[in-house]
Write an enzyme that holds these catalytic residues in place. Structure first.
Site, mmCIF file in Angstrom:
data_model
loop_
_atom_site.group_PDB
_atom_site.id
_atom_site.type_symbol
_atom_site.label_atom_id
_atom_site.label_comp_id
_atom_site.label_asym_id
_atom_site.label_seq_id
_atom_site.Cartn_x
_atom_site.Cartn_y
_atom_site.Cartn_z
ATOM 1 N N LYS A 146 10.976 3.629 0.447
ATOM 2 C CA LYS A 146 10.889 5.153 0.193
ATOM 3 C C LYS A 146 11.303 5.359 -1.368
ATOM 4 O O LYS A 146 12.015 4.789 -1.625
ATOM 5 C CB LYS A 146 12.112 5.788 0.907
ATOM 6 C CG LYS A 146 11.769 5.640 2.678
ATOM 7 C CD LYS A 146 10.536 6.503 2.878
ATOM 8 C CE LYS A 146 10.519 6.983 4.409
ATOM 9 N NZ LYS A 146 11.204 8.162 4.819
ATOM 10 N N ASP B 172 1.616 10.188 3.390
ATOM 11 C CA ASP B 172 2.508 11.228 4.082
ATOM 12 C C ASP B 172 1.515 12.208 5.169
ATOM 13 O O ASP B 172 0.873 13.285 4.566
ATOM 14 C CB ASP B 172 3.166 12.182 3.204
ATOM 15 C CG ASP B 172 4.466 12.513 3.761
ATOM 16 O OD1 ASP B 172 4.909 12.098 4.751
ATOM 17 O OD2 ASP B 172 5.235 13.346 2.954
ATOM 18 N N CYS C 37 16.081 48.875 -13.403
ATOM 19 C CA CYS C 37 16.188 47.626 -14.179
ATOM 20 C C CYS C 37 17.521 47.162 -14.360
ATOM 21 O O CYS C 37 18.161 48.000 -15.037
ATOM 22 C CB CYS C 37 15.343 47.912 -15.528
ATOM 23 S SG CYS C 37 15.357 46.524 -16.586
ATOM 24 N N CYS D 19 17.952 47.520 -18.520
ATOM 25 C CA CYS D 19 18.044 48.691 -19.299
ATOM 26 C C CYS D 19 18.151 50.118 -18.260
ATOM 27 O O CYS D 19 18.192 51.154 -18.949
ATOM 28 C CB CYS D 19 16.724 48.981 -20.135
ATOM 29 S SG CYS D 19 15.367 49.205 -19.024
ATOM 30 N N CYS E 200 13.442 48.771 -23.200
ATOM 31 C CA CYS E 200 14.119 47.868 -22.418
ATOM 32 C C CYS E 200 14.350 46.447 -23.364
ATOM 33 O O CYS E 200 13.070 45.823 -23.861
ATOM 34 C CB CYS E 200 13.304 47.304 -21.224
ATOM 35 S SG CYS E 200 14.112 45.903 -20.275
ATOM 36 N N LYS F 168 2.728 4.563 1.122
ATOM 37 C CA LYS F 168 2.845 5.204 2.505
ATOM 38 C C LYS F 168 2.504 6.577 2.451
ATOM 39 O O LYS F 168 3.147 7.606 1.839
ATOM 40 C CB LYS F 168 4.445 5.061 2.842
ATOM 41 C CG LYS F 168 4.839 5.625 3.983
ATOM 42 C CD LYS F 168 6.368 5.162 4.367
ATOM 43 C CE LYS F 168 6.683 5.458 5.993
ATOM 44 N NZ LYS F 168 6.503 6.780 6.462
ATOM 45 N N CYS G 173 9.693 46.985 -14.497
ATOM 46 C CA CYS G 173 10.626 47.863 -15.194
ATOM 47 C C CYS G 173 9.730 48.750 -15.940
ATOM 48 O O CYS G 173 8.889 48.598 -16.619
ATOM 49 C CB CYS G 173 11.578 47.301 -16.072
ATOM 50 S SG CYS G 173 12.296 48.228 -17.391
ATOM 51 N N TYR H 249 -5.444 1.350 8.122
ATOM 52 C CA TYR H 249 -4.538 0.286 7.544
ATOM 53 C C TYR H 249 -4.077 -0.673 8.518
ATOM 54 O O TYR H 249 -3.353 -1.590 8.048
ATOM 55 C CB TYR H 249 -3.126 0.929 6.848
ATOM 56 C CG TYR H 249 -2.369 1.861 7.381
ATOM 57 C CD1 TYR H 249 -1.762 1.574 8.702
ATOM 58 C CD2 TYR H 249 -2.155 3.274 7.219
ATOM 59 C CE1 TYR H 249 -1.297 2.477 9.698
ATOM 60 C CE2 TYR H 249 -1.533 4.092 7.996
ATOM 61 C CZ TYR H 249 -1.009 3.808 9.270
ATOM 62 O OH TYR H 249 -0.448 4.695 9.826
ATOM 63 N N GLU I 51 0.771 -1.225 -0.162
ATOM 64 C CA GLU I 51 0.151 0.036 0.076
ATOM 65 C C GLU I 51 0.834 1.433 -0.044
ATOM 66 O O GLU I 51 1.828 1.339 0.493
ATOM 67 C CB GLU I 51 -1.033 -0.025 1.274
ATOM 68 C CG GLU I 51 -0.409 -0.307 2.590
ATOM 69 C CD GLU I 51 -1.356 -0.517 3.566
ATOM 70 O OE1 GLU I 51 -1.035 -0.533 4.587
ATOM 71 O OE2 GLU I 51 -2.401 -1.284 3.404
HETATM 72 S S1 IVH Z 1 1.882 0.492 9.208
HETATM 73 C C1 IVH Z 1 3.382 -1.453 12.900
HETATM 74 N N1 IVH Z 1 0.781 1.657 6.744
HETATM 75 O O1 IVH Z 1 4.505 5.744 8.543
HETATM 76 C C2 IVH Z 1 2.897 -0.729 11.522
HETATM 77 N N2 IVH Z 1 2.091 2.887 8.199
HETATM 78 O O2 IVH Z 1 6.937 5.198 9.469
HETATM 79 C C3 IVH Z 1 3.027 0.758 11.455
HETATM 80 N N3 IVH Z 1 2.325 5.208 7.434
HETATM 81 O O3 IVH Z 1 3.771 5.697 11.855
HETATM 82 C C4 IVH Z 1 2.592 1.421 10.483
HETATM 83 N N4 IVH Z 1 1.203 5.047 5.400
HETATM 84 O O4 IVH Z 1 2.290 7.049 10.095
HETATM 85 C C5 IVH Z 1 1.605 1.836 7.933
HETATM 86 N N5 IVH Z 1 0.118 2.134 4.765
HETATM 87 C C6 IVH Z 1 0.828 2.525 5.728
HETATM 88 C C7 IVH Z 1 1.296 3.780 6.071
HETATM 89 C C8 IVH Z 1 1.963 4.076 7.330
HETATM 90 C C9 IVH Z 1 1.934 5.842 6.252
HETATM 91 C C10 IVH Z 1 2.792 5.973 8.411
HETATM 92 C C11 IVH Z 1 2.484 5.912 9.751
HETATM 93 C C12 IVH Z 1 3.576 5.164 10.501
HETATM 94 C C13 IVH Z 1 4.733 5.555 9.841
HETATM 95 C C14 IVH Z 1 5.985 4.804 9.961
#
Ligand code: IVH
Length: 678
Positions: free
Chosen positions: A314, A118, A408, A411, A432, A116, A426, A225, A114
């Protein structure tokens, strides 16, 4: 050596603790996440080399982020952990191999992959199907009570559907979708309020507020999640099935998660999400892989602060740090002075960035960017690089606030900043060189006079040699003059002469756009042409009359009026005519226009036409008095449908709007043109 390591470890821990506080407590980080990751990696490497330096206080050993006392405290019965990071394919293969070794299994394992997200992690407890409590992660053991706030997050159900366990603690990420983030910041900027540096901080800053009515007004979302405590019921054994169950209970989950097989499956997912990253509606900094079997998850367990059965892979950083070497001012077509930061070249999300525009002097002051500063450079996807913030802690001594130049830089004319306007200009006008160059480039552009082959480099030479002082001079250039330019062979000079000749026959909307009147883009040029019908009518118009054109406000009207009143511009127009530039008048719709006429009708062109480009079709329609629109509505008179039409044809069908194929359209044009000629 060891003493050096000891000192460095102490230094790194202090820095990491400081940055943790900025990030988790104040929602206002100083450095990009990738810089933070580097500090963490270095600390980990040193601790691996000198294990006796590890203490339980080290940031590598616990989850960061002390809860804020202003909120009630919530103890997490099941700790909220973090994830280990993988930065390369090798790291991911290592993670996968270790799982196989520990479980002593062979063959492919299934993973739930899934995005990650932010944002910030929260945990939400449902008792008897009702939302009872919500908390932030805090330091992993205890977090902040944000029940009232989470209740206001869009899509979080107050009650679960169906038969969920009596106690169901679900965990997920609160985030701010990009559209909402941009909109919110735009409004804040307009009001002179605080803008957030990125969606994560905007999400954290919107959730962790004592007044939950603020949270309610912010465009937040939550995807679940994972799980915390579960009692009085059972949940599915597989992560994939668990997510499906959460969805069935009415909890929002990420639509882009997927079940994949083996290490090749997770890596393919990574590549796919990497390619889609810049078009996703939310910000992600990587993807997460979780072993699908929850029984195996349990067997693997945790190390210090992260599970062994999951990892965050990442993406390359979209932000990096670099130093500002200088700030220069560029002069644009309308004389606008744009500050540009010259940077120590830095590699961010796949490209080297060495210049970043700062838009206007107000922005330079608001961000307080100075020469010598260390700044964050961000480049998300295809987006133009920007400087979201300055790392004030790294500002050297003796820097100065950037001042708007009084003259400017090109010019030497006076620079003016009108009260209440962000942009300084300007005042040199066509005297110019920079403005001249930009204005001519705009005039020759594809959407303006469309002079093929007259690019920036050539224009630069023509302006520098004083061969072209105004757009009208383009039409008195000779083959000999063109041949005398650098990198200009006879053949290309002849081609250019031909292109110049061809551009002489144009349309009124194109000409009006090409003239480069301030604030007059293509749409406004079209509106002016359709309203006045001829250039002479516009040249005689008063500002009041111009303002009567739909969608033209007082500011644009004033710019147009000033343009047509200026003797300098009138002279350019006169010379264009003398050189043989022509454009037909546009038929102005009148109340007397009949039904079978194109006057005043709204037409949409979609799909690919064989006998002409879409632009040509639109121009022909405009010349006959029709209004060209981009979208189909009930008010659309008819739609011209070319090959492979998209959703517009479908919409027309749904709304019952008349559709013409190319043959019918060409016939209609022929008929109308002939009628007009009589
Ligand atoms: S699982 C034990 N799933 O990333 C499992 N975390 O770096 C813990 N995060 O604290 C987290 N998307 O804030 C999980 N699909 C995802 C996520 C996710 C973002 C964040 C979350 C966690 C941090 C860890």
């Amino acid at each position: 050596m060891r003493r050096d390591a000891e000192a460095r470890v102490a230094e790194l821990r202090a820095q990491i603790t400081h940055h943790d506080e900025r990030y988790y407590v104040h929602d206002d980080p100083e450095i990009p996440d990738a810089e933070y990751d580097k500090l963490m990696l270095e600390l980990r490497a040193l601790e691996t080399e000198y294990p006796d330096l590890i203490t339980s206080e080290s940031p590598t050993q616990h989850v960061s982020g002390a809860p804020n006392d202003a909120f009630g405290e919530v103890i997490h019965k099941v700790p909220m952990l973090s994830l280990d990071n993988a930065f390369s394919e090798e790291d991911v293969r290592g993670f996968e191999r270790r799982i196989h070794e520990r479980l002593s299994v062979e063959g492919e394992l299934a993973y739930w992959a899934e995005p990650k997200l932010d944002g910030l992690a929260v945990t939400v407890i449902y008792r008897d199907g009702k939302l009872a409590q919500a908390a932030t992660r805090g330091d992993g053991a205890k977090g902040e009570d944000v029940t009232a706030n989470v209740q206001k997050v869009h899509g979080v159900p107050p009650k679960l559907r169906g038969k969920a366990p009596e106690v169901l603690e679900v965990r997920g990420e609160v985030f701010m979708p990009l559209k909402g983030f941009e909109r919110m910041n735009r409004i804040a900027r307009e009001k002179g309020e605080k803008v957030f540096v990125n969606p994560r901080n905007a999400a954290a800053g919107s959730l962790r507020v004592l007044d939950a009515s603020i949270t309610a007004r912010r465009p937040l979302q939550l995807f679940f999640y994972g799980l915390g405590v579960v009692a009085g019921g059972v949940v599915p054994e597989r992560q994939s099935a668990l997510l499906k169950a959460l969805e069935d209970w009415g909890l929002p989950i990420c639509p882009d998660a997927k079940l994949v097989r083996g290490v090749e499956g997770v890596l393919a997912y990574y590549r796919d999400m990497g390619a889609r990253r810049s078009s996703l509606p939310y910000q992600i900094d990587g993807v997460v892989y979780k072993l699908d079997s929850r029984a195996d998850q349990e067997r693997l367990g945790f190390v210090s602060r992260a599970p062994r059965w999951a990892i965050a892979h990442k993406f390359p950083a979209e932000e990096a740090l670099t130093v500002v070497k200088g700030i220069e001012f560029q002069v644009g077509r309308t004389g606008a002075l744009t500050p540009v930061a010259r940077l120590e070249p830095v590699f961010v999300s796949g490209v080297t960035v060495s210049n970043v525009t700062l838009h206007n002097i107000g922005e330079v002051h608001r961000k307080d960017v100075r020469v010598g500063d260390t700044v964050v450079v961000r480049r998300a996807g295809d987006v133009i690089p920007e400087i979201p913030s300055v790392v004030l802690e790294r500002r050297p001594e003796g820097t100065h606030e950037v001042e708007l130049p009084a003259r400017c830089p090109v010019c030497g004319s006076e620079v003016l900043q009108v009260e209440g306007e962000a942009v300084a200009r300007c005042t040199g006008g066509f005297t110019c060189r920079a403005q001249r160059q930009e204005a001519i480039g705009h005039f020759a552009g594809r959407r303006a006079m469309d002079i093929e082959g007259l690019g920036d480099k050539l224009i630069e030479q023509l302006v520098e040699r004083d061969l072209v002082k105004s757009p009208a001079d383009i039409y008195s250039l000779t083959l000999v003059q063109l041949c005398g330019l650098e990198r200009m062979a006879e053949k290309s000079a002849a081609n250019l002469m031909q292109a110049i000749e061809k551009s002489k026959s144009t349309t009124l909307p194109r000409l009006l756009f090409a003239l480069g009147i301030r604030e007059v883009g293509e749409a406004t040029a079209l509106a002016l042409a359709q309203n006045f019908g001829s250039l002479d009518a516009l040249l005689d118009a008063t500002v009041e009359r111009i303002q009567q054109v739909p969608d033209i406000g007082p500011i644009v009207a004033a710019h147009v009026a000033a343009f047509v009143a200026s003797p300098e511009h009138r002279a350019v127009i006169k010379r264009l005519r003398e050189q043989g530039v022509t454009w037909p008048d546009v038929v102005v719709p009148t109340a007397a226009s009949g039904d079978d006429n194109l006057l005043g009708q709204t037409v949409v062109v979609t799909g690919t036409l064989e006998s002409m480009t879409r632009e040509e079709a639109q121009e022909a329609l405009v010349a006959l008095g029709a209004k060209v629109s981009k979208s189909v509505s009930k008010k659309t008179s008819f739609v011209v449908v070319g090959a492979e039409p998209g959703s517009k044809a479908q919409k027309a069908e749904e709304l019952g709007v008349r559709m013409l194929d190319e043959k019918e359209f060409v016939a209609l044009l022929g008929k109308k043109r002939n009628a007009g000629a009589q």
